[in-house]
Design an enzyme around this catalytic site. Structure first.
Site, PDB file in Angstrom:
ATOM      1  N   ASP A  30     -45.074  43.433  31.977  1.00 45.06           N
ATOM      2  CA  ASP A  30     -44.672  42.700  30.776  1.00 45.06           C
ATOM      3  C   ASP A  30     -43.565  43.491  30.083  1.00 45.06           C
ATOM      4  O   ASP A  30     -42.385  43.173  30.210  1.00 45.06           O
ATOM      5  CB  ASP A  30     -45.883  42.470  29.855  1.00 45.06           C
ATOM      6  N   GLU A  85     -52.406  43.851  33.034  1.00 41.60           N
ATOM      7  CA  GLU A  85     -51.046  43.625  32.561  1.00 41.60           C
ATOM      8  C   GLU A  85     -50.530  44.897  31.891  1.00 41.60           C
ATOM      9  O   GLU A  85     -51.175  45.441  30.988  1.00 41.60           O
ATOM     10  CB  GLU A  85     -51.044  42.448  31.579  1.00 41.60           C
ATOM     11  N   LYS A 129     -41.480  36.398  29.096  1.00 41.76           N
ATOM     12  CA  LYS A 129     -41.558  35.884  27.719  1.00 41.76           C
ATOM     13  C   LYS A 129     -40.203  35.257  27.397  1.00 41.76           C
ATOM     14  O   LYS A 129     -39.162  35.919  27.543  1.00 41.76           O
ATOM     15  CB  LYS A 129     -41.843  37.018  26.733  1.00 41.76           C
ATOM     16  N   ASP A 184     -54.911  43.453  29.179  1.00 44.67           N
ATOM     17  CA  ASP A 184     -53.558  43.848  28.773  1.00 44.67           C
ATOM     18  C   ASP A 184     -53.675  45.084  27.895  1.00 44.67           C
ATOM     19  O   ASP A 184     -54.136  45.004  26.758  1.00 44.67           O
ATOM     20  CB  ASP A 184     -52.881  42.708  28.004  1.00 44.67           C
ATOM     21  N   LYS A 231     -57.147  42.359  25.093  1.00 44.85           N
ATOM     22  CA  LYS A 231     -56.237  43.440  24.722  1.00 44.85           C
ATOM     23  C   LYS A 231     -57.034  44.733  24.606  1.00 44.85           C
ATOM     24  O   LYS A 231     -58.059  44.777  23.920  1.00 44.85           O
ATOM     25  CB  LYS A 231     -55.579  43.116  23.377  1.00 44.85           C
TER      26      LYS A 231
HETATM   27 MG   LIG Z   1     -48.539  41.746  27.421  1.00 41.98          MG
END
Ligand SMILES: [Mg+2]
Length: 337
Positions: A228, A203, A250, A177, A153
């Site tokens: 995403d 991402e 998701k 991401d 991240k």
């Molecule tokens: Mg994500």
């Protein structure tokens, strides 16, 4: 069908940070549906970005308790259609849809992947997520959890330094991401060095609605870009096909396995890579994601690994990423807490 709802606060082993927030625990709702002596379990986590709380989900679901009790359950997709008609949020629908699928498989004593005609002898290995933190803490997380693929991240003013430093501790594949924190120019500029540092894809680097920026990336990024935050529900798939190389689905955002299955086949027909991601769910949610594994290119299902204590048994992920499927039907979930 008999309905039961349980809420949990799942504690994380370590603070989990992304570009817009950080947290030490995750609130989660478990829905249980019982029919003919079998119980199926589903899960949906709270989410401030999407304005979802566990009490909010409980209120919505309680509002249709009597109708669920009288529902003639035969097949999950019909139940999903009924939930959509009732106007529930996708998160609430997800908890119930996952429970309906687990129940459906348990009633037939068959795992979902088998019901869907897929074979689990080949599946992608889940990445292990390194939350955003100080470089030292991120490096410590990598050292304490050797893994073949990490999702890192990012979203700071020193993102390249972070990746350069983390590369010193592992030969693993990296995925990045940035959770909407970068600009198009920044992404295009960062991509060549990140590629050199062993990054497989980016991402959602840009804000969810920055379609103009996405257009630039589609033509100029040397790394593939996966949607995403820009890909929430079924209707987003076609729009994302024009700007992204793939999508990260998701279950909570799209409303469960029923729409996820349709999104997977649509994305594939449009030539996109397909990933399914998690939201720090327990083994209840992760076991549902795992059923989709043979249909995926990439997967991020480390949610339960990040918890101090799990609340269920089901699909297990061993050190290094091997997935152990239970021999029971459905998603194979049993609650232990
Ligand atoms: Mg994500």
């Amino acid at each position: 069908m008999e309905l039961a709802l349980k809420s949990y606060t799942l504690r994380l082993k370590r603070t989990f940070g992304i570009s817009r927030e950080s947290y030490d625990s995750q609130d989660s709702l478990i829905a249980a549906l019982t029919l003919d002596g079998k119980t199926g379990y589903g899960e949906a986590t709270s989410n401030p970005y999407y304005g979802i709380t566990v009490p909010g989900m409980i209120t919505e679901i309680e509002g249709i308790r009597a109708e669920i009790a009288g529902f003639d359950f035969r097949e999950p997709s019909v139940f999903h259609e009924f939930l959509v008609d009732k106007g529930l949020s996708n998160f609430s629908i997800c908890a119930l849809d996952l429970a309906a699928h687990d129940l459906f498989g348990k009633l037939q004593d068959k795992p979902l992947y088998e019901i869907w005609g897929t074979d689990i002898s080949n599946y992608p290995i889940s990445n292990y997520t390194i939350g955003l933190d100080s470089i030292e803490t991120m490096a410590a997380k990598i050292r304490e959890k050797p893994w073949p693929i990490y999702k890192i991240k990012l979203g700071t003013d020193h993102d390249l330094d972070i990746v350069r430093e983390l590369r010193r501790y592992t030969d693993a594949r990296f995925r990045i991401d940035a959770n909407c924190a970068w600009s198009a120019a920044e992404t295009i500029a960062n991509a060549p060095l990140l590629k050199e540092l062993g990054v497989e894809f980016l991402e959602q680097p840009l804000k969810a609605d920055d379609w103009e920026g996405m257009e630039q990336l589609a033509h100029n990024s040397v790394l593939p870009v996966i949607a995403d935050e820009s890909c929430i529900v079924e209707s987003d798939v076609a729009a994302c096909a024009l700007h992204f190389h793939g999508i990260n689905i998701k279950l909570t955002k799209c409303g469960g396995l029923t729409p996820a299955l349709r999104m997977i086949s649509e994305a594939k027909s449009l030539g996109m890579k397909v990933m399914v991601g998690c939201m720090t769910e327990s083994t209840v949610g992760i076991s549902a994601i795992a059923q989709l594994l043979p249909q995926l290119d990439y997967v991020d299902m480390d949610g339960a690994l990040l918890l101090t204590e799990d609340i269920a048994t089901g699909v297990q992920i061993r050190e290094g990423g091997e997935v152990i499927f239970p021999r029971t039907g459905g998603s194979g979930v049993s609650l232990i807490a």
